[in-house]
Design a protein around this motif. Structure first.
Motif, PDB file in Angstrom:
ATOM      1  N   ARG A  56       0.825  -1.211   0.000  1.00  0.00           N
ATOM      2  CA  ARG A  56       0.000   0.000   0.000  1.00  0.00           C
ATOM      3  C   ARG A  56       0.856   1.256   0.000  1.00  0.00           C
ATOM      4  O   ARG A  56       0.504   2.252  -0.620  1.00  0.00           O
ATOM      5  CB  ARG A  56      -0.948  -0.017   1.194  1.00  0.00           C
ATOM      6  N   LYS A  57       1.976   1.229   0.691  1.00  0.00           N
ATOM      7  CA  LYS A  57       2.873   2.388   0.716  1.00  0.00           C
ATOM      8  C   LYS A  57       3.675   2.510  -0.582  1.00  0.00           C
ATOM      9  O   LYS A  57       4.153   3.580  -0.919  1.00  0.00           O
ATOM     10  CB  LYS A  57       3.822   2.313   1.909  1.00  0.00           C
ATOM     11  N   LEU A  58       3.804   1.403  -1.308  1.00  0.00           N
ATOM     12  CA  LEU A  58       4.513   1.426  -2.588  1.00  0.00           C
ATOM     13  C   LEU A  58       3.851   2.393  -3.561  1.00  0.00           C
ATOM     14  O   LEU A  58       4.508   2.982  -4.411  1.00  0.00           O
ATOM     15  CB  LEU A  58       4.564   0.016  -3.175  1.00  0.00           C
ATOM     16  N   LEU A  69      10.176  10.748  -3.569  1.00  0.00           N
ATOM     17  CA  LEU A  69      10.300  10.061  -2.279  1.00  0.00           C
ATOM     18  C   LEU A  69      11.575   9.222  -2.178  1.00  0.00           C
ATOM     19  O   LEU A  69      12.143   9.095  -1.085  1.00  0.00           O
ATOM     20  CB  LEU A  69       9.085   9.159  -2.043  1.00  0.00           C
ATOM     21  N   LEU A  70      12.016   8.650  -3.272  1.00  0.00           N
ATOM     22  CA  LEU A  70      13.157   7.726  -3.220  1.00  0.00           C
ATOM     23  C   LEU A  70      14.408   8.313  -2.565  1.00  0.00           C
ATOM     24  O   LEU A  70      15.048   7.621  -1.764  1.00  0.00           O
ATOM     25  CB  LEU A  70      13.457   7.178  -4.612  1.00  0.00           C
ATOM     26  N   PRO A  71      14.784   9.567  -2.821  1.00  0.00           N
ATOM     27  CA  PRO A  71      15.954  10.115  -2.120  1.00  0.00           C
ATOM     28  C   PRO A  71      15.768  10.148  -0.599  1.00  0.00           C
ATOM     29  O   PRO A  71      16.714   9.937   0.156  1.00  0.00           O
ATOM     30  CB  PRO A  71      16.100  11.521  -2.693  1.00  0.00           C
ATOM     31  N   ARG A  72      14.533  10.365  -0.143  1.00  0.00           N
ATOM     32  CA  ARG A  72      14.276  10.370   1.303  1.00  0.00           C
ATOM     33  C   ARG A  72      14.382   8.964   1.897  1.00  0.00           C
ATOM     34  O   ARG A  72      14.585   8.826   3.094  1.00  0.00           O
ATOM     35  CB  ARG A  72      12.905  10.966   1.604  1.00  0.00           C
ATOM     36  N   LEU A  73      14.243   7.951   1.047  1.00  0.00           N
ATOM     37  CA  LEU A  73      14.428   6.569   1.498  1.00  0.00           C
ATOM     38  C   LEU A  73      15.898   6.171   1.499  1.00  0.00           C
ATOM     39  O   LEU A  73      16.250   5.120   2.015  1.00  0.00           O
ATOM     40  CB  LEU A  73      13.651   5.596   0.595  1.00  0.00           C
ATOM     41  N   GLY A  74      16.745   7.000   0.889  1.00  0.00           N
ATOM     42  CA  GLY A  74      18.173   6.714   0.838  1.00  0.00           C
ATOM     43  C   GLY A  74      18.683   6.328  -0.531  1.00  0.00           C
ATOM     44  O   GLY A  74      19.824   5.908  -0.689  1.00  0.00           O
TER      45      GLY A  74
END
Length: 123
Positions: free
Chosen positions: A46-48, A55-60
């Motif tokens: 669901r979060k995908l 968002l990906l940079p905030r995930l690392g």
């Protein structure tokens, strides 16, 4: 008890994935180094829906080519079209499915039980 309708079968099955399922998918894409980025941030199916190039940079994840590739594959997995660069953020998503996926990416008891057919009846 839920009554599922034919349109409920259109919803991508990946929205039911666990965080491990998402992490396994990232590895299958060829990015085992990002497994922890997704599990640490509790990205489930669901979060995908919320995972995009912003968002990906905030995930690392900071490699631009990796960001583009993963974002593209998330959209493909969910059956979403690439957003137009000139679309106003005030405009609703292009499709009812996109709106539904956005809604169920949130948490809460009313969202947990919401089917696509129910969503279509109420929009």
């Amino acid at each position: 008890m839920f009554t599922f309708k034919e349109e409920d079968l259109l919803v991508p099955t990946c929205i039911h994935w666990t965080t491990d399922d998402v992490a396994n998918w990232i590895e299958e894409l060829g990015f085992p180094q990002y497994r922890n980025c997704f599990t640490t941030n509790l990205i489930n199916g669901r979060k995908l829906v919320l995972v995009n190039s912003s968002l990906l940079p905030r995930l690392g994840i900071t490699d631009f080519d990796h960001i583009l590739f993963i974002s593209s594959n998330v959209r493909q997995l969910l059956g979403l079209e690439k957003p137009f660069w000139n679309r106003s953020i005030a405009d609703p998503p292009n499709t009812p499915m996109g709106s539904y996926l956005d809604k169920i990416s949130r948490t809460g008891p009313s969202v947990e039980k919401l089917t696509y057919s129910q969503f279509l009846r109420h929009c």
